[in-house]
Motif scaffolding. Structure first.
Motif, PDB file in Angstrom:
ATOM      1  N   ARG A 191      49.223  49.169  10.912  1.00  0.00           N
ATOM      2  CA  ARG A 191      49.294  48.328   9.709  1.00  0.00           C
ATOM      3  C   ARG A 191      49.046  46.851  10.026  1.00  0.00           C
ATOM      4  N   MET A 192      48.140  46.265   9.258  1.00  0.00           N
ATOM      5  CA  MET A 192      47.748  44.863   9.497  1.00  0.00           C
ATOM      6  C   MET A 192      47.704  44.091   8.180  1.00  0.00           C
ATOM      7  N   TYR A 193      48.218  42.874   8.232  1.00  0.00           N
ATOM      8  CA  TYR A 193      48.196  41.980   7.061  1.00  0.00           C
ATOM      9  C   TYR A 193      47.512  40.670   7.451  1.00  0.00           C
ATOM     10  N   VAL A 194      46.613  40.210   6.602  1.00  0.00           N
ATOM     11  CA  VAL A 194      45.953  38.920   6.844  1.00  0.00           C
ATOM     12  C   VAL A 194      46.040  38.083   5.561  1.00  0.00           C
ATOM     13  N   CYS A 195      46.393  36.805   5.721  1.00  0.00           N
ATOM     14  CA  CYS A 195      46.485  35.914   4.555  1.00  0.00           C
ATOM     15  C   CYS A 195      45.082  35.669   4.004  1.00  0.00           C
ATOM     16  N   GLY A 196      44.919  35.951   2.749  1.00  0.00           N
ATOM     17  CA  GLY A 196      43.602  35.794   2.118  1.00  0.00           C
ATOM     18  C   GLY A 196      43.463  34.447   1.430  1.00  0.00           C
ATOM     19  N   PRO A 197      42.409  34.306   0.663  1.00  0.00           N
ATOM     20  CA  PRO A 197      42.092  32.999   0.082  1.00  0.00           C
ATOM     21  C   PRO A 197      42.953  32.637  -1.134  1.00  0.00           C
ATOM     22  N   THR A 198      43.077  31.344  -1.335  1.00  0.00           N
ATOM     23  CA  THR A 198      43.631  30.827  -2.583  1.00  0.00           C
ATOM     24  C   THR A 198      42.421  30.570  -3.469  1.00  0.00           C
ATOM     25  N   VAL A 199      42.405  31.205  -4.648  1.00  0.00           N
ATOM     26  CA  VAL A 199      41.141  31.258  -5.382  1.00  0.00           C
ATOM     27  C   VAL A 199      41.009  30.190  -6.473  1.00  0.00           C
ATOM     28  N   TYR A 200      40.434  29.052  -6.058  1.00  0.00           N
ATOM     29  CA  TYR A 200      40.162  28.018  -7.068  1.00  0.00           C
ATOM     30  C   TYR A 200      38.761  27.458  -6.920  1.00  0.00           C
ATOM     31  N   ASP A 201      38.080  27.780  -5.807  1.00  0.00           N
ATOM     32  CA  ASP A 201      36.741  27.234  -5.598  1.00  0.00           C
ATOM     33  C   ASP A 201      36.000  28.135  -4.617  1.00  0.00           C
ATOM     34  N   TYR A 202      34.702  27.892  -4.458  1.00  0.00           N
ATOM     35  CA  TYR A 202      33.928  28.649  -3.477  1.00  0.00           C
ATOM     36  C   TYR A 202      34.623  28.612  -2.122  1.00  0.00           C
ATOM     37  N   ALA A 203      34.596  29.738  -1.415  1.00  0.00           N
ATOM     38  CA  ALA A 203      35.156  29.762  -0.064  1.00  0.00           C
ATOM     39  C   ALA A 203      34.215  29.003   0.860  1.00  0.00           C
ATOM     40  N   HIS A 204      34.788  28.231   1.798  1.00  0.00           N
ATOM     41  CA  HIS A 204      33.930  27.506   2.734  1.00  0.00           C
ATOM     42  C   HIS A 204      33.763  28.326   4.013  1.00  0.00           C
ATOM     43  N   ILE A 205      32.914  27.839   4.891  1.00  0.00           N
ATOM     44  CA  ILE A 205      32.581  28.651   6.062  1.00  0.00           C
ATOM     45  C   ILE A 205      33.786  28.783   7.007  1.00  0.00           C
ATOM     46  N   GLY A 206      34.720  27.825   6.950  1.00  0.00           N
ATOM     47  CA  GLY A 206      35.954  27.968   7.742  1.00  0.00           C
ATOM     48  C   GLY A 206      36.778  29.162   7.251  1.00  0.00           C
ATOM     49  N   ASN A 207      36.820  29.339   5.938  1.00  0.00           N
ATOM     50  CA  ASN A 207      37.549  30.481   5.372  1.00  0.00           C
ATOM     51  C   ASN A 207      36.939  31.815   5.818  1.00  0.00           C
ATOM     52  N   ALA A 208      35.631  31.783   6.096  1.00  0.00           N
ATOM     53  CA  ALA A 208      34.963  33.027   6.502  1.00  0.00           C
ATOM     54  C   ALA A 208      35.388  33.469   7.901  1.00  0.00           C
ATOM     55  N   ARG A 209      35.942  32.514   8.671  1.00  0.00           N
ATOM     56  CA  ARG A 209      36.255  32.888  10.061  1.00  0.00           C
ATOM     57  C   ARG A 209      37.322  33.990  10.138  1.00  0.00           C
TER      58      ARG A 209
ATOM     59  N   LEU B  12      24.338  31.088   2.359  1.00  0.00           N
ATOM     60  CA  LEU B  12      23.625  32.338   2.073  1.00  0.00           C
ATOM     61  C   LEU B  12      22.302  32.095   1.345  1.00  0.00           C
ATOM     62  N   GLU B  13      22.168  30.918   0.756  1.00  0.00           N
ATOM     63  CA  GLU B  13      20.887  30.622   0.111  1.00  0.00           C
ATOM     64  C   GLU B  13      19.801  30.405   1.153  1.00  0.00           C
ATOM     65  N   GLU B  14      20.231  29.989   2.350  1.00  0.00           N
ATOM     66  CA  GLU B  14      19.246  29.685   3.381  1.00  0.00           C
ATOM     67  C   GLU B  14      19.182  30.723   4.497  1.00  0.00           C
ATOM     68  N   TRP B  15      20.305  31.400   4.751  1.00  0.00           N
ATOM     69  CA  TRP B  15      20.374  32.287   5.918  1.00  0.00           C
ATOM     70  C   TRP B  15      20.806  33.686   5.491  1.00  0.00           C
ATOM     71  N   PRO B  16      20.289  34.702   6.177  1.00  0.00           N
ATOM     72  CA  PRO B  16      20.819  36.043   5.917  1.00  0.00           C
ATOM     73  C   PRO B  16      22.295  36.084   6.327  1.00  0.00           C
ATOM     74  N   GLY B  17      23.101  36.839   5.587  1.00  0.00           N
ATOM     75  CA  GLY B  17      24.535  36.926   5.894  1.00  0.00           C
ATOM     76  C   GLY B  17      24.791  37.345   7.329  1.00  0.00           C
ATOM     77  N   GLU B  18      23.916  38.174   7.863  1.00  0.00           N
ATOM     78  CA  GLU B  18      24.139  38.667   9.225  1.00  0.00           C
ATOM     79  C   GLU B  18      24.010  37.553  10.263  1.00  0.00           C
ATOM     80  N   VAL B  19      23.176  36.555   9.957  1.00  0.00           N
ATOM     81  CA  VAL B  19      23.065  35.410  10.874  1.00  0.00           C
ATOM     82  C   VAL B  19      24.397  34.661  10.897  1.00  0.00           C
ATOM     83  N   LEU B  20      25.012  34.505   9.733  1.00  0.00           N
ATOM     84  CA  LEU B  20      26.309  33.811   9.668  1.00  0.00           C
ATOM     85  C   LEU B  20      27.365  34.612  10.434  1.00  0.00           C
ATOM     86  N   ARG B  21      27.319  35.923  10.232  1.00  0.00           N
ATOM     87  CA  ARG B  21      28.307  36.785  10.903  1.00  0.00           C
ATOM     88  C   ARG B  21      28.162  36.696  12.420  1.00  0.00           C
ATOM     89  N   LEU B  22      26.930  36.851  12.914  1.00  0.00           N
ATOM     90  CA  LEU B  22      26.729  36.791  14.359  1.00  0.00           C
ATOM     91  C   LEU B  22      27.110  35.410  14.888  1.00  0.00           C
TER      92      LEU B  22
END
Ligand code: AMP
Ligand code: ZN
Length: 446
Positions: free
Chosen positions: A25-43, A284-294
């Motif tokens: 069992r694993m729990y991770v704190c998710g986003p507070t939803v008021y605006d677009y998530a930034h790339i730090g949140n994606a980490r 994501l407008e400029e890069w494929p999502g997989e590039v961001l992931r890698l």
């Protein structure tokens, strides 16, 4: 294979022994939803997605439960709704939809449960009642506060003394608090702010109690792994531990605490005022999502990460290379042992990626594919990758060959200005020339 993870509680790498291997069992704190998530949140989203995939591989898909919440009640959300003159629900619904769209593009699996704070108010109130009953919380001026002096273990995660915490200034001083480090479990709502009835008057929960309630509801009194960014270690996670252990009378909340390091952009802290605040959506407008992931996984999750354009360009080249090696191969049944061993060593993704390069070099396409898939990489075929990432350049091959011939002629006549002009003209159309002793070839700029 034995998984080891760095436990923030002990500040050491420890062998991972689940409380119950039939359900990790694993729990991770998710986003507070008021605006677009930034790339730090994606980490944390990407890092703990890799861990989720690894746990599923090690224990079986049916034997892992991953809970990542959504914080949909928060002062920042209220402020945003007021500023835009729209209902709170509209802000949260819109942001949640956008968040899901973004992370699907990053090839992140949905968690087993994605609880929303507003749907767990009753559970929060139950925990708060228990805390009052156990003498760990008190009511003052319509607020309910956690009494840190009642918890001998307070500071166990952040390893701070009470004095240091108070001096750390992230605690809010208020006249109704017995101790400045006491934190809010419940607070009264002003007109127009969301409010729920409670034994302490209409109000809303504090942020920390949300995660204690949602993890308890979906994972039980104690569970294996709790994750989030390093910034959450204090006060958020410290407070979660205090609330859960004091309300539920347990010796611990989660057995292992994992924290990802911070991400900065081109060497600077990301902030709106510096103008270097980048959303996943924009990238994501400029890069494929997989590039961001890698690009995220090329740095070990605990290290600071410098997010740069150069890094993204390199990540794209790495993917081109890996896809070229994987081709149209079907994934092997099992990932490569060395890749698995790297991931089992506290999620050493840079090492795992180096092993992917080795598999590519050795031409082991099927194993490469299976190993990359374990990290959420190479989900499509090479053909699909190159088709989807090729820039939209109108290529008239005959025209390009004609210009190459004209350039060769110009060079022969020592008209280098004309030769350069032709090269630049092609470059402007996205065509790159490569000269070699065998002649000139061309390719599409990527
Ligand atoms: P927030 O919405 O600010 O509560 O953040 C959601 C998650 O993103 C938390 O786990 C944070 O620790 C994480 N986070 C926020 N900013 C960054 C950053 N610059 N680098 C890494 N993680 C971050
Ligand atoms: Zn939390």
């Amino acid at each position: 294979m034995q998984l080891t993870i760095h436990n923030s509680l002990s500040r050491r790498k420890e062998p991972f022994e689940p409380l119950d291997s039939s359900l990790v069992r694993m729990y991770v704190c998710g986003p507070t939803v008021y605006d677009y998530a930034h790339i730090g949140n994606a980490r944390p989203i990407i890092v703990f997605d890799v861990l989720f995939r690894l746990l599923r591989h090690l224990y079986g898909e049916q034997h892992v439960k991953y809970v990542r919440n959504i914080t949909d009640v928060d002062d920042k959300i209220n402020a945003r709704a007021a500023a835009q003159g729209v209902p709170i629900d509209e802000i949260t619904a819109r942001t949640i939809a956008q968040f899901h769209e973004d992370i699907v593009a990053l090839n992140v699996l949905p968690p087993s449960v994605e609880p929303r704070a507003t749907q767990h108010i009753a559970e929060m109130q139950q925990l708060i009642e228990k805390l009052i009953e156990h003498g760990c919380a008190y009511v003052a001026e319509g607020h309910v506060l956690f009494d840190v002096s009642a918890d001998a273990d307070y500071g166990i995660l952040s390893k701070r003394s009470l004095e240091e915490m108070i001096a750390g200034a992230r605690v809010e001083v208020a006249p109704y608090k017995k101790n400045p480090a006491d934190f809010v479990l419940w607070k009264p709502s002003k007109d127009g702010e969301p409010a729920w009835d409670s034994p302490w008057g209409p109000g809303r929960p504090g942020w920390h109690i949300e995660c204690s309630a949602m993890s308890f509801r979906h994972l039980g009194e104690t569970f294996d792994i709790h994750g989030g960014g390093i910034d959450l270690q204090f006060p958020h996670h410290e407070n979660e531990i205090a609330q859960s252990t004091c309300a539920l009378n347990t010796p611990f909340m989660a057995k292992y605490w994992m924290h990802n390091g911070f991400l900065q952009v081109e060497g600077e802290k990301m902030s709106k005022s510096l103008g270097n605040f980048i959303t996943i959506h924009e990238l994501l407008e400029e890069w494929p999502g997989e590039v961001l992931r890698l690009n995220m996984l090329r740095t070990h999750y605990r290290a600071p990460l410098d997010w740069t354009r150069k890094g993204l360009e390199e990540s794209r080249k790495v993917l081109d290379k890996l896809y070229r090696a994987a081709g149209e191969a079907e994934a092997a049944d099992q990932p490569n042992e060395a890749v698995l061993a790297a991931l089992c060593d506290d999620l050493n993704t840079p090492k795992a990626i180096a092993e992917l390069h080795r598999l590519a070099r050795e031409g082991k396409a099927a194993e490469l594919k299976a190993s990359a898939n374990l990290m959420g990489l190479l989900p499509v075929t090479a053909e699909e990758w190159f088709a989807s990432t090729a820039p939209e350049v109108e290529v008239d091959e005959a025209e390009i060959e004609r210009l190459i011939a004209a350039r060769a002629e110009a060079r022969k006549n020592k008209d280098f200005a004309e030769a350069d002009r032709i090269r630049d003209e092609l470059a402007a159309r996205g065509i790159i020339l490569k000269d070699s002793p065998q002649g000139t070839t061309w390719e599409i700029k990527r």
